[in-house]
Design an enzyme around this catalytic site. Structure first.
Site, PDB file in Angstrom:
ATOM      1  CB  THR A   1      -0.874   0.043   1.276  1.00 32.11           C
ATOM      2  OG1 THR A   1      -0.020   0.296   2.400  1.00 32.11           O
ATOM      3  CG2 THR A   1      -1.640  -1.259   1.487  1.00 32.11           C
TER       4      THR A   1
ATOM      5  CD  GLU B   1      -4.570   1.023   5.391  1.00 33.05           C
ATOM      6  OE1 GLU B   1      -4.024   2.100   5.692  1.00 33.05           O
ATOM      7  OE2 GLU B   1      -4.490   0.515   4.261  1.00 33.05           O
TER       8      GLU B   1
ATOM      9  CB  THR C   1      -6.468  -3.704   6.306  1.00 29.94           C
ATOM     10  OG1 THR C   1      -6.542  -3.445   4.906  1.00 29.94           O
ATOM     11  CG2 THR C   1      -5.075  -4.194   6.646  1.00 29.94           C
TER      12      THR C   1
ATOM     13  CB  THR D   1      -1.230  -0.387  18.964  1.00 32.68           C
ATOM     14  OG1 THR D   1      -1.113   0.921  19.500  1.00 32.68           O
ATOM     15  CG2 THR D   1      -2.711  -0.635  18.693  1.00 32.68           C
ATOM     16  CG  ASP D   2       0.383   2.363  23.420  1.00 32.90           C
ATOM     17  OD1 ASP D   2      -0.069   2.635  22.289  1.00 32.90           O
ATOM     18  OD2 ASP D   2       1.203   3.099  24.012  1.00 32.90           O
ATOM     19  CD  GLU D   3      -3.024   4.800  18.974  1.00 27.92           C
ATOM     20  OE1 GLU D   3      -4.161   4.961  18.528  1.00 27.92           O
ATOM     21  OE2 GLU D   3      -2.029   5.407  18.553  1.00 27.92           O
TER      22      GLU D   3
ATOM     23  CE1 TYR E   1      -3.612   1.124  13.910  1.00 28.28           C
ATOM     24  CE2 TYR E   1      -3.413   2.409  15.929  1.00 28.28           C
ATOM     25  CZ  TYR E   1      -2.928   1.426  15.069  1.00 28.28           C
ATOM     26  OH  TYR E   1      -1.778   0.738  15.386  1.00 28.28           O
TER      27      TYR E   1
ATOM     28  CE  LYS F   1      -2.908  -3.395  15.416  1.00 27.04           C
ATOM     29  NZ  LYS F   1      -2.154  -4.246  14.441  1.00 27.04           N
TER      30      LYS F   1
ATOM     31  CE1 TYR G   1      -2.706  17.363  13.508  1.00 24.58           C
ATOM     32  CE2 TYR G   1      -2.985  15.255  14.597  1.00 24.58           C
ATOM     33  CZ  TYR G   1      -2.781  15.989  13.444  1.00 24.58           C
ATOM     34  OH  TYR G   1      -2.673  15.342  12.247  1.00 24.58           O
TER      35      TYR G   1
ATOM     36  NE  ARG H   1      -0.394   9.519  21.210  1.00 23.96           N
ATOM     37  CZ  ARG H   1      -1.440  10.112  21.795  1.00 23.96           C
ATOM     38  NH1 ARG H   1      -1.387  10.460  23.065  1.00 23.96           N
ATOM     39  NH2 ARG H   1      -2.539  10.336  21.108  1.00 23.96           N
TER      40      ARG H   1
ATOM     41  NE  ARG I   1      -4.701  12.021  15.651  1.00 27.25           N
ATOM     42  CZ  ARG I   1      -3.609  11.269  15.825  1.00 27.25           C
ATOM     43  NH1 ARG I   1      -3.443  10.542  16.912  1.00 27.25           N
ATOM     44  NH2 ARG I   1      -2.654  11.258  14.914  1.00 27.25           N
TER      45      ARG I   1
ATOM     46  CE1 TYR J   1      -1.217  17.847  10.013  1.00 28.50           C
ATOM     47  CE2 TYR J   1      -0.860  16.559   8.025  1.00 28.50           C
ATOM     48  CZ  TYR J   1      -0.778  16.687   9.389  1.00 28.50           C
ATOM     49  OH  TYR J   1      -0.282  15.664  10.161  1.00 28.50           O
TER      50      TYR J   1
END
Ligand code: NAD
Ligand code: DAU
Length: 354
Positions: free
Chosen positions: A41, A89, A105, A135-137, A160, A164, A217, A224, A291, A351
């Site tokens: 991709t 993604e 995906t 991911t930790d998200e 996202y 996940k 943002y 993070r 965001r 943006y």
């Protein structure tokens, strides 16, 4: 096929983290066959792997993880012993613009891969492994205190992270229901070479270099927890070989930074490297609309991985950032190639209205 001791499919091997994992495994384990399966991709780039592409234990196969027939064909051709699954993604802002691509995906693709692996391995599961990279998200957003542990309940808040989290649940479902041997890891924010310049650190480096506005943002107060990508790849190696089946490991470096502090740090490094007067690049900082649903803080507690498997990060953040900036300055052809064409379209959409 030569006599390899293990045959491993690494999905998403042409991406940022995947290319570091492929490189580490190909070089460290010449007795393993590493097959890099990637759809190429916008985020996949075979130039990331030029230094290993001619080694005899490396193969590239183009394919989409949502394509059942193609996955079956590859399992038949290579009789894999293991999968290390990174294909996804991966960018939160794109998931806000086009959420269904992430469901396709990350959710359907992962379920398809689990299904094909189980179908092909059924009856001989003991020496197989499906390693899912997450991911930790998935844990959501922290307040000012506390850390994510392996016991933190899932609470994803972006398309996202929801995709996940869903993929993680499917991995555990295949383990509990069908006995598929799996291991899972949830890592914090990575940085380093070959990072696509849609993400904070490479985007800021590229914009500073080109004297373009630096879009921060909100107030830049979000936090993070940053880990050098080669340390993530080493953690994946450790967990792949020593992790307990059915378990999850959190990966992180106890390295929390506010976004605005990182941007200032990068401006300082770049002023020095580009011989600009101190403070020059920081004048480019521009606060833009936040965001939507922006998670305030991520912080990983990686004690389990350290205590049980002995992994520790190798690099301090400032040293890692210097190395990263040097890589981008020395690899401007790579940057120019990935920021031409579609990148400009994405950049304008993301943006220009902020
Ligand atoms: P990336 O976007 O740089 O790379 C993703 C790769 O997957 C690309 O090579 C792309 O071509 C490939 N891909 C995408 N869709 C595909 C499909 N349908 N079939 C086959 N290949 C496909 O991502 P990354 O930042 O390297 O992240 C890799 C993995 O690590 C992801 O699963 C991500 O969720 C996870 N992760 C990333 C971070 C981070 O900070 N970047 C942190 C923790 C976990
Ligand atoms: O925590 C792990 C996750 O880290 C991974 O699972 C994701 O794949 C990866 O993209 C990353 O997600 P983030 O959203 O944290 O990373 P990103 O680089 O997009 O943004 C980092 C922070 O910087 C976040 O608070 C948003 C902010 N930001 C980002 C961009 C691109 C800005 O202020 N300006 C920007 O232009």
């Amino acid at each position: 096929m030569a006599n390899f001791t293990k045959k491993i499919m690494i999905t998403g091997g042409a991406g940022f983290i995947g290319s570091h994992v492929v490189r580490l495994f190909v070089k460290k384990y010449p007795g393993y066959l590493i097959v890099n399966l990637d759809a190429l991709t916008y985020a996949g780039n075979l130039a990331n792997l030029q230094d290993v592409e001619s080694l005899p234990n490396y193969k590239f196969e183009k394919g989409d993880i949502t394509d059942e027939a193609r996955m079956k064909e590859l399992f038949d051709a290579y009789t894999f012993d293991a999968v290390i699954h990174l294909a996804a993604e991966s960018h939160v802002d794109r998931s806000i613009l086009d959420p269904l691509a992430f469901v396709k995906t990350n959710v359907l693709g992962t379920a398809n891969l689990l299904n094909v692996a189980y179908t092909k391995w059924k009856g001989a599961l003991d020496d197989k492994l499906f390693y899912h990279v997450s991911t930790d998200e998935v844990y959501g957003s922290l307040g000012k205190e506390g850390f994510f542990t392996e016991e933190t309940p899932y609470d994803p808040r972006s398309p996202y992270s929801a995709s996940k989290a869903s993929s993680d649940h499917f991995v555990m479902a295949w383990h509990h229901t069908y006995g598929l041997p799996v291991v899972l890891s949830n890592c914090s924010n990575n940085y380093g070479s070959h990072h696509f310049p849609e993400k904070l650190i490479p985007l800021m480096i590229n914009n500073i270099l080109n004297s373009r506005p630096l879009p921060v943002y909100g107030k830049g107060e979000n936090v993070r927890d940053w880990l050098y990508v080669e340390d993530h790849a080493r953690a994946i190696d450790t967990i792949f070989h020593q992790g307990k089946k059915g378990e999850t490991y959190n990966i992180g470096g106890f390295n929390e930074w506010k976004n605005i502090d990182i941007v200032h740090l990068l401006c300082g490094i770049m002023d020095r490297k580009l011989n600009r007067p101190a403070g020059e690049s920081a004048k480019l900082i521009t606060y833009v609309k936040d965001r939507p649903g922006h998670d305030l803080r991520y912080a990983i507690d990686a004690t389990k991985l350290n205590k049980e498997l002995g992994w520790t990060p190798s690099l301090q953040f400032e040293e890692g950032l210097e190395k990263t900036v040097d890589w981008y300055l020395q690899n401007q052809d790579w940057v120019k190639a990935v920021t031409s064409g579609d990148y400009q379209k994405y950049y304008n959409e993301q943006y220009n209205k902020r």
